[in-house]
Scaffold this motif. Structure first.
Motif, PDB file in Angstrom:
ATOM      1  N   UNK A   1       0.846  -1.195   0.000  1.00 11.77           N
ATOM      2  CA  UNK A   1       0.000   0.000   0.000  1.00 11.77           C
ATOM      3  C   UNK A   1       0.881   1.245   0.000  1.00 11.77           C
ATOM      4  N   UNK A   2       0.399   2.316  -0.603  1.00 14.91           N
ATOM      5  CA  UNK A   2       1.111   3.600  -0.635  1.00 14.91           C
ATOM      6  C   UNK A   2       0.301   4.589   0.192  1.00 14.91           C
ATOM      7  N   UNK A   3       0.970   5.388   1.089  1.00 14.46           N
ATOM      8  CA  UNK A   3       0.184   6.342   1.888  1.00 14.46           C
ATOM      9  C   UNK A   3      -0.525   7.365   1.002  1.00 14.46           C
ATOM     10  N   UNK A   4      -1.693   7.850   1.494  1.00 16.71           N
ATOM     11  CA  UNK A   4      -2.443   8.844   0.734  1.00 16.71           C
ATOM     12  C   UNK A   4      -1.824  10.224   0.907  1.00 16.71           C
ATOM     13  N   UNK A   5      -1.324  10.483   2.126  1.00 18.22           N
ATOM     14  CA  UNK A   5      -0.713  11.790   2.388  1.00 18.22           C
ATOM     15  C   UNK A   5       0.315  11.666   3.496  1.00 18.22           C
ATOM     16  N   UNK A   6       0.799  12.836   4.009  1.00 15.63           N
ATOM     17  CA  UNK A   6       1.896  12.872   4.970  1.00 15.63           C
ATOM     18  C   UNK A   6       1.512  12.356   6.349  1.00 15.63           C
ATOM     19  N   UNK A   7       0.212  12.294   6.664  1.00 21.23           N
ATOM     20  CA  UNK A   7      -0.193  12.010   8.043  1.00 21.23           C
ATOM     21  C   UNK A   7       0.374  10.697   8.581  1.00 21.23           C
ATOM     22  N   UNK A   8       0.375   9.647   7.738  1.00 15.25           N
ATOM     23  CA  UNK A   8       0.864   8.356   8.228  1.00 15.25           C
ATOM     24  C   UNK A   8       2.357   8.172   8.039  1.00 15.25           C
ATOM     25  N   UNK A   9       2.971   8.977   7.152  1.00 14.79           N
ATOM     26  CA  UNK A   9       4.390   8.777   6.857  1.00 14.79           C
ATOM     27  C   UNK A   9       5.304   9.305   7.975  1.00 14.79           C
ATOM     28  N   UNK A  10       4.922  10.444   8.591  1.00 18.38           N
ATOM     29  CA  UNK A  10       5.850  11.090   9.526  1.00 18.38           C
ATOM     30  C   UNK A  10       5.318  11.157  10.962  1.00 18.38           C
ATOM     31  N   UNK A  11       4.561  10.129  11.350  1.00 15.82           N
ATOM     32  CA  UNK A  11       3.927  10.109  12.680  1.00 15.82           C
ATOM     33  C   UNK A  11       4.942  10.378  13.796  1.00 15.82           C
ATOM     34  N   UNK A  12       6.038   9.629  13.784  1.00 17.10           N
ATOM     35  CA  UNK A  12       7.032   9.736  14.864  1.00 17.10           C
ATOM     36  C   UNK A  12       7.700  11.112  14.841  1.00 17.10           C
ATOM     37  N   UNK A  13       7.998  11.602  13.651  1.00 19.22           N
ATOM     38  CA  UNK A  13       8.680  12.897  13.532  1.00 19.22           C
ATOM     39  C   UNK A  13       7.825  14.020  14.124  1.00 19.22           C
ATOM     40  N   UNK A  14       6.497  13.985  13.872  1.00 22.83           N
ATOM     41  CA  UNK A  14       5.614  15.024  14.423  1.00 22.83           C
ATOM     42  C   UNK A  14       5.581  14.959  15.952  1.00 22.83           C
ATOM     43  N   UNK A  15       5.641  13.760  16.495  1.00 24.21           N
ATOM     44  CA  UNK A  15       5.630  13.621  17.953  1.00 24.21           C
ATOM     45  C   UNK A  15       6.960  14.078  18.550  1.00 24.21           C
ATOM     46  N   UNK A  16       8.036  13.621  17.931  1.00 31.04           N
ATOM     47  CA  UNK A  16       9.367  13.886  18.497  1.00 31.04           C
ATOM     48  C   UNK A  16       9.772  15.351  18.433  1.00 31.04           C
ATOM     49  N   UNK A  17       9.339  16.062  17.345  1.00 34.27           N
ATOM     50  CA  UNK A  17       9.733  17.477  17.253  1.00 34.27           C
ATOM     51  C   UNK A  17       9.094  18.287  18.390  1.00 34.27           C
ATOM     52  N   UNK A  18       7.839  17.942  18.734  1.00 36.82           N
ATOM     53  CA  UNK A  18       7.170  18.671  19.822  1.00 36.82           C
ATOM     54  C   UNK A  18       7.749  18.282  21.178  1.00 36.82           C
ATOM     55  N   UNK A  19       8.085  16.991  21.328  1.00 39.08           N
ATOM     56  CA  UNK A  19       8.702  16.558  22.584  1.00 39.08           C
ATOM     57  C   UNK A  19      10.042  17.271  22.789  1.00 39.08           C
ATOM     58  N   UNK A  20      10.793  17.388  21.703  1.00 44.29           N
ATOM     59  CA  UNK A  20      12.094  18.057  21.788  1.00 44.29           C
ATOM     60  C   UNK A  20      11.915  19.532  22.162  1.00 44.29           C
TER      61      UNK A  20
END
Ligand code: NAP
Length: 331
Positions: A269-288
């Motif tokens: 399967x190919x992701x439809x958009x960015x939401x599923x591709x960068x899940x960890x990055x979105x969490x980690x940038x805010x944690x940092x």
């Protein structure tokens, strides 16, 4: 002793990324809570507030000025970032600002100057790919030197379909801005000369937007970078990056999806958009960001200077779109 939990306010909380950030602050980030939201679309702001137990503010200004708010996330549309960031900085509030820092170099300069006048490092920018585990692994291998010097980078940024009002310039300021930053970060150097080429346009391009585009950039040490920016890939969302070095290459892995075999077929399967591709990055940038604000790390995330450097490069690329020539990036 545990640090005080930071009360965060999110501007543009009802949008795609605003919702993701609100959810991450409310449910993932340690040391912070979602205290308030604001969005031009009141209905969507109320939905987010209700889901995560936050307060709805009547305006961006009210949220920024509120003594109940320790720090602000800007997740509204690109053209609003610089003005809202300056307001946060002038109010002395730490701010996490989505990319791009601004849509013009002039506006980006205003943010940098406001931060300089405050005498503090108050802004982290949402260049979240720096927090993506796969890009981090790529950088580690490159920095180890085992593959020798980098020579070229081949990047691809494909979005399934762009919004109707998306412009030729937004391929740079809204999309390629990620590759501008990640290449600066991976290579650890600046980009000084750029060009843009327009291949045959896809039949799916909306309005006057030139789609796709081929972005070319050269680093200070001579690494040549090419980025395919496709706003209408049709088939899905895909981000690729390959660094070609003297003794080998480093390629960003394709997102791990099960390989499915069915009748006479095998595929992923190919992701439809960015939401599923960068899940960890979105969490980690805010944690940092929160860890830095609470003094748990003294390493700041990407800041106003990174946003400004990226704007200098995007400014030169927009000029190159018109001239068809290689253009120098402002020193
Ligand atoms: P979106 O879905 O259109 O959401 C933007 C939201 O902000 C909308 O609800 C909009 O309301 C609201 N808004 C507009 N002006 C505002 C203001 N002055 N104050 C408060 N709210 C305001 O857009 P999006 O896709 O989430 O993108 C938002 C920003 O995040 C963009 O700058 C984009 O470049 C960035 N982004 C970054 C990433 C990443 O990977 N780092 C991914 C996606 C987006 P209306 O709809 O009523 O105008």
């Amino acid at each position: 002793m545990s640090k005080k939990e930071l009360a965060i306010g999110v501007l543009g909380a009802g949008g795609n990324i605003g919702h993701t950030h609100s959810q991450n602050i409310a449910t993932y980030v340690d040391g912070a809570r979602l205290a308030a939201v604001y969005d031009l679309n009141t209905e969507r702001a109320e939905e987010v507030a209700k889901t995560y137990g936050a307060k709805v503010m009547a305006s961006a200004e009210e949220l920024i000025a509120s003594p109940e708010i320790d720090a602000v996330v800007i997740a509204s549309w690109d053209g609003t970032h610089a003005d809202l960031a300056v307001k946060c900085i002038e109010a002395g509030k730490p701010v996490f600002c989505e990319k791009p820092l601004a849509t013009t170099l002039e506006d980006a300069k205003k943010v940098v100057e406001a931060e300089k006048a405050s005498g503090k490092r108050l802004l982290q920018i949402g260049f979240m790919r720096r927090f993506d585990p796969d890009y981090i692994k790529m950088k580690k291998i490159l920095d180890s030197g085992e593959l020798g010097a980098p020579l070229m980078a081949h990047c691809i940024s494909r979005t399934r379909s762009h919004p109707k009002n998306h412009t030729t310039e937004q391929h740079i300021t809204n999309i390629a801005i990620h590759e501008i930053d990640i290449c600066r970060w991976l290579l650890g150097e600046n980009l000084n000369e750029v060009a843009v080429r327009f291949p045959r346009a896809t039949c799916f391009a909306e309005g006057t937007c030139q789609d796709p585009q081929l972005v070319l950039m050269q680093s200070d040490s001579g690494v040549l970078i090419d980025v395919e920016v496709s706003g209408n890939s049709y088939y899905g969302y895909e981000i690729l990056c390959e660094l070609v070095c003297e003794k080998g290459t480093i390629r960003l892995p394709v997102a791990a999806e099960p390989i499915v075999r069915s009748y006479l077929q095998c595929g992923q399967a190919i992701p439809e958009d960015w939401t599923n591709r960068f899940v960890v990055a979105y969490q980690e940038e805010l944690q940092h960001w929160v860890d830095y604000l609470q003094g748990k790390t003294d390493v700041p995330g990407p800041g106003a200077a990174d946003g400004y450097e990226a704007c200098k490069i995007s400014d030169a690329l927009i000029k190159a779109q018109t001239t068809g020539q290689w253009e120098k990036v402002e020193a």
